[in-house]
Scaffold this motif. Structure first.
Motif, PDB file in Angstrom:
ATOM      1  N   UNK A  45       0.830  -1.208   0.000  1.00 16.38           N
ATOM      2  CA  UNK A  45       0.000   0.000   0.000  1.00 16.38           C
ATOM      3  C   UNK A  45       0.863   1.256   0.000  1.00 16.38           C
ATOM      4  N   UNK A  46       1.917   1.273   0.821  1.00 17.26           N
ATOM      5  CA  UNK A  46       2.800   2.442   0.891  1.00 17.26           C
ATOM      6  C   UNK A  46       3.508   2.665  -0.450  1.00 17.26           C
ATOM      7  N   UNK A  47       3.982   1.580  -1.067  1.00 22.29           N
ATOM      8  CA  UNK A  47       4.673   1.707  -2.354  1.00 22.29           C
ATOM      9  C   UNK A  47       3.739   2.205  -3.448  1.00 22.29           C
ATOM     10  N   UNK A  48       2.481   1.815  -3.388  1.00 23.87           N
ATOM     11  CA  UNK A  48       1.519   2.312  -4.381  1.00 23.87           C
ATOM     12  C   UNK A  48       1.316   3.817  -4.231  1.00 23.87           C
ATOM     13  N   UNK A  49       1.302   4.284  -3.007  1.00 25.50           N
ATOM     14  CA  UNK A  49       1.183   5.727  -2.789  1.00 25.50           C
ATOM     15  C   UNK A  49       2.420   6.462  -3.306  1.00 25.50           C
ATOM     16  N   UNK A  50       3.593   5.864  -3.117  1.00 25.42           N
ATOM     17  CA  UNK A  50       4.831   6.478  -3.614  1.00 25.42           C
ATOM     18  C   UNK A  50       4.821   6.535  -5.143  1.00 25.42           C
ATOM     19  N   UNK A 103      -4.562   4.891  -8.328  1.00 27.66           N
ATOM     20  CA  UNK A 103      -5.641   5.392  -7.465  1.00 27.66           C
ATOM     21  C   UNK A 103      -6.731   4.339  -7.320  1.00 27.66           C
ATOM     22  N   UNK A 104      -7.082   3.676  -8.431  1.00 23.72           N
ATOM     23  CA  UNK A 104      -8.128   2.653  -8.394  1.00 23.72           C
ATOM     24  C   UNK A 104      -7.682   1.389  -7.661  1.00 23.72           C
ATOM     25  N   UNK A 105      -6.369   1.127  -7.629  1.00 21.65           N
ATOM     26  CA  UNK A 105      -5.872  -0.088  -6.979  1.00 21.65           C
ATOM     27  C   UNK A 105      -5.686   0.064  -5.478  1.00 21.65           C
TER      28      UNK A 105
END
Length: 201
Positions: A45-50, A103-105
């Protein structure tokens, strides 16, 4: 008729220790696996935000890049914009698409934190992460080639370097590549993390 009588033999202290150790080890594995998968899901989750921040920043930086050179008269001006080159346009589109996908993931990534044993949704994310990685790599590579030509030029093809004149324009387009290539690295890590979580099931 003779009835068979079963006589239970008492276990020795060594045998009881082995049985207790096996029971405790099996319970510990049952508790450790979900905890590790939940940790992987949080990192995911953190890596997706990055990656989201990187692609968004790259798309905005490239999409707002333009520079006008002052000339002798107001009727003759030299202007450079990102949409003058198809590679830069493709770069903005690719980063925008990947940013929207990230964003969708994120809701699905949050579900994985709550339900760390999910399997089919991880397979879906791996498939789309790989597709987005390919799109992002193509866009960043195409833009990087044009940025190199803008800085160095190509004497054989009579393509002159424009960065001596359009200094601000070249700085912006060069900086926009940083977030995109950083997002590529993050997407690779996301695929490895999801694959590792699936292997543990």
């Amino acid at each position: 008729m003779k009835e068979a009588v079963e006589i239970e033999q008492p276990l020795s202290s060594t045998q009881r220790a082995v049985v207790v150790e096996k029971g405790e080890s099996s319970r510990s594995r049952a508790y450790v696996a979900p905890g590790l998968n939940r940790g992987i899901s949080i990192i995911d989750l953190v890596l997706r935000l990055v990656a989201l921040v990187g692609t968004l920043g790259s798309a905005i930086a490239m999409g707002t890049t333009n520079e006008t050179l002052p000339f002798f008269t107001q009727f003759i001006q030299f202007r450079a914009e990102y949409n003058d080159l198809p590679s830069f346009t493709f770069f903005v589109i690719a980063n925008s698409v990947v940013c929207t996908y990230l964003v969708l993931s994120i809701p699905l990534a949050i579900v994985h934190v709550i339900r760390s044993s999910a399997r089919h949704s991880r397979l879906i994310l791996i498939f789309f992460d790989t597709a987005m990685l390919a799109l992002l790599t193509a866009g960043a590579s195409a833009a990087a080639a044009i940025v190199y030509l803008a800085h160095k030029g190509n004497v054989r093809a009579n393509w002159f370097a424009i960065c001596q004149q359009f200094n601000s324009f070249c700085e912006r387009i060069s900086g926009s590549l940083i977030g995109s290539f950083a997002a590529i690295v993050v997407m690779i890590l996301l695929i490895f993390l999801s694959s590792f979580a699936l292997v543990r099931h």
